[in-house]
Design a protein around this motif. Sequence first.
Motif, mmCIF file in Angstrom:
data_model
loop_
_atom_site.group_PDB
_atom_site.id
_atom_site.type_symbol
_atom_site.label_atom_id
_atom_site.label_comp_id
_atom_site.label_asym_id
_atom_site.label_seq_id
_atom_site.Cartn_x
_atom_site.Cartn_y
_atom_site.Cartn_z
ATOM 1 N N ASP A 93 0.851 -1.190 0.000
ATOM 2 C CA ASP A 93 0.000 0.000 0.000
ATOM 3 C C ASP A 93 0.889 1.243 0.000
ATOM 4 N N PRO A 94 0.853 2.058 -1.062
ATOM 5 C CA PRO A 94 1.710 3.244 -1.113
ATOM 6 C C PRO A 94 1.465 4.213 0.040
ATOM 7 N N ALA A 95 0.236 4.278 0.530
ATOM 8 C CA ALA A 95 -0.056 5.191 1.635
ATOM 9 C C ALA A 95 0.679 4.775 2.900
ATOM 10 N N ARG A 96 0.797 3.476 3.129
ATOM 11 C CA ARG A 96 1.509 3.003 4.328
ATOM 12 C C ARG A 96 3.019 3.115 4.157
ATOM 13 N N LEU A 97 3.501 2.958 2.919
ATOM 14 C CA LEU A 97 4.932 3.078 2.661
ATOM 15 C C LEU A 97 5.393 4.531 2.786
ATOM 16 N N ALA A 98 4.540 5.473 2.408
ATOM 17 C CA ALA A 98 4.816 6.913 2.545
ATOM 18 C C ALA A 98 6.172 7.307 1.966
ATOM 19 N N ALA A 99 6.464 6.809 0.761
ATOM 20 C CA ALA A 99 7.750 7.083 0.136
ATOM 21 C C ALA A 99 7.875 8.547 -0.244
ATOM 22 N N VAL A 100 9.115 9.013 -0.305
ATOM 23 C CA VAL A 100 9.413 10.350 -0.810
ATOM 24 C C VAL A 100 10.409 10.210 -1.960
ATOM 25 N N GLY A 101 10.435 11.202 -2.830
ATOM 26 C CA GLY A 101 11.347 11.186 -3.959
ATOM 27 C C GLY A 101 12.030 12.524 -4.114
ATOM 28 N N ARG A 102 13.080 12.536 -4.908
ATOM 29 C CA ARG A 102 13.869 13.741 -5.114
ATOM 30 C C ARG A 102 13.476 14.405 -6.421
ATOM 31 N N LEU A 103 13.315 15.719 -6.382
ATOM 32 C CA LEU A 103 13.076 16.524 -7.568
ATOM 33 C C LEU A 103 14.331 17.350 -7.832
ATOM 34 N N GLY A 104 14.256 18.347 -8.683
ATOM 35 C CA GLY A 104 15.396 19.211 -8.937
ATOM 36 C C GLY A 104 15.642 20.176 -7.786
ATOM 37 N N GLY A 105 16.846 20.757 -7.778
ATOM 38 C CA GLY A 105 17.182 21.726 -6.737
ATOM 39 C C GLY A 105 17.121 21.116 -5.346
ATOM 40 N N ALA A 135 14.177 20.418 -3.863
ATOM 41 C CA ALA A 135 12.785 19.978 -3.729
ATOM 42 C C ALA A 135 12.672 18.461 -3.631
ATOM 43 N N TYR A 136 11.698 18.029 -2.844
ATOM 44 C CA TYR A 136 11.332 16.627 -2.690
ATOM 45 C C TYR A 136 9.840 16.500 -2.956
ATOM 46 N N THR A 137 9.379 15.274 -3.161
ATOM 47 C CA THR A 137 7.955 15.046 -3.376
ATOM 48 C C THR A 137 7.493 13.870 -2.537
ATOM 49 N N ARG A 138 6.219 13.906 -2.186
ATOM 50 C CA ARG A 138 5.598 12.792 -1.477
ATOM 51 C C ARG A 138 4.705 12.027 -2.453
ATOM 52 N N THR A 139 4.273 10.844 -2.050
ATOM 53 C CA THR A 139 3.437 10.023 -2.930
ATOM 54 C C THR A 139 1.982 10.017 -2.450
ATOM 55 N N THR A 140 1.532 11.170 -1.971
ATOM 56 C CA THR A 140 0.170 11.249 -1.447
ATOM 57 C C THR A 140 -0.871 11.405 -2.550
ATOM 58 N N ASP A 141 -0.480 11.828 -3.725
ATOM 59 C CA ASP A 141 -1.399 11.978 -4.853
ATOM 60 C C ASP A 141 -1.025 10.957 -5.913
ATOM 61 N N ARG A 142 -1.894 9.963 -6.119
ATOM 62 C CA ARG A 142 -1.542 8.851 -6.992
ATOM 63 C C ARG A 142 -2.641 8.601 -8.023
ATOM 64 N N VAL A 143 -2.268 8.003 -9.128
ATOM 65 C CA VAL A 143 -3.195 7.598 -10.171
ATOM 66 C C VAL A 143 -2.933 6.130 -10.472
ATOM 67 N N SER A 144 -3.976 5.315 -10.566
ATOM 68 C CA SER A 144 -3.827 3.894 -10.905
ATOM 69 C C SER A 144 -4.329 3.677 -12.319
ATOM 70 N N LEU A 145 -3.557 2.936 -13.094
ATOM 71 C CA LEU A 145 -3.935 2.619 -14.479
ATOM 72 C C LEU A 145 -3.762 1.115 -14.692
ATOM 73 N N ALA A 146 -4.825 0.469 -15.185
ATOM 74 C CA ALA A 146 -4.734 -0.954 -15.502
ATOM 75 C C ALA A 146 -3.838 -1.141 -16.722
ATOM 76 N N ARG A 147 -3.104 -2.261 -16.749
ATOM 77 C CA ARG A 147 -2.281 -2.546 -17.927
ATOM 78 C C ARG A 147 -3.200 -2.824 -19.116
ATOM 79 N N PRO A 148 -2.907 -2.234 -20.262
ATOM 80 C CA PRO A 148 -3.781 -2.459 -21.423
ATOM 81 C C PRO A 148 -3.526 -3.812 -22.062
ATOM 82 N N GLU A 149 -4.538 -4.324 -22.708
ATOM 83 C CA GLU A 149 -4.399 -5.528 -23.495
ATOM 84 C C GLU A 149 -4.044 -5.134 -24.932
ATOM 85 N N ALA A 150 -3.258 -5.992 -25.605
ATOM 86 C CA ALA A 150 -2.943 -5.716 -27.006
ATOM 87 C C ALA A 150 -4.231 -5.844 -27.843
ATOM 88 N N ARG A 151 -4.448 -4.883 -28.693
ATOM 89 C CA ARG A 151 -5.643 -4.905 -29.537
ATOM 90 C C ARG A 151 -5.421 -5.876 -30.712
#
Length: 198
Positions: free
Chosen positions: A166-178, A180-196
């Motif tokens: 669960d990303p919310a429980r992991l509460a990871a942070v990442g590095r940006l430029g300069g 700045a850092y970012t948190r993973t509190t805003d996420r989008v989930s996308l299902a893997r597409p099937e080949a047409r």
Amino acid sequence: MTDLVAPRPIAWVSSEDGQGRRNLAPFSYYQAVCSRPPMLVLAIAWHPDGRMKDSLANILERREFVVSHVGEAQLAAMNQTSAPFDPEVSEWDAVGVVAEPANVVGPSRVAGSLAHLECRLSHAIPLGVGAPGKPSTTLVVAEVVHFAVAADLLVRDARGRLLPIDPARLAAVGRLGGIAYTRTTDRVSLARPEARKP
């Protein structure tokens, strides 16, 4: 480049030299690169005057290190360990980071981190041009020989298979430029597409 290649995961690397002196430093040129066996890469820049950073010197000497996960709770301490301490100064002591023993490698790991990747050096590849006769960076390729993950992050389905952490429980942070850092509190989930089919 660091502004554009972002966000980047942070490797909070603990290492020791041959005398047992402990080092703890963060690096954001870091990534998982292989699953069988599990391997990661870590790029460690050299000092402009041609000196090797302590972490790299320790990894080349002892051939092992630990990457501790950086979550929101560790963000401030992780940043403090990035200060340019002299080799005889332990970041653990200077910043007040609590250590705990690793399972299969010598260097300690960060107590309170939710996950640890205990690593052994596989390859060290010099890259670029730095001070005369020295590289700009060394790419460290390592095998993860032990994973330690907080038990409450590991959840299995009815068939016993591990579910994604669960990303919310992991509460990871990442590095940006300069600085700045970012948190993973805003996420989008996308299902893997099937080949047409045509």
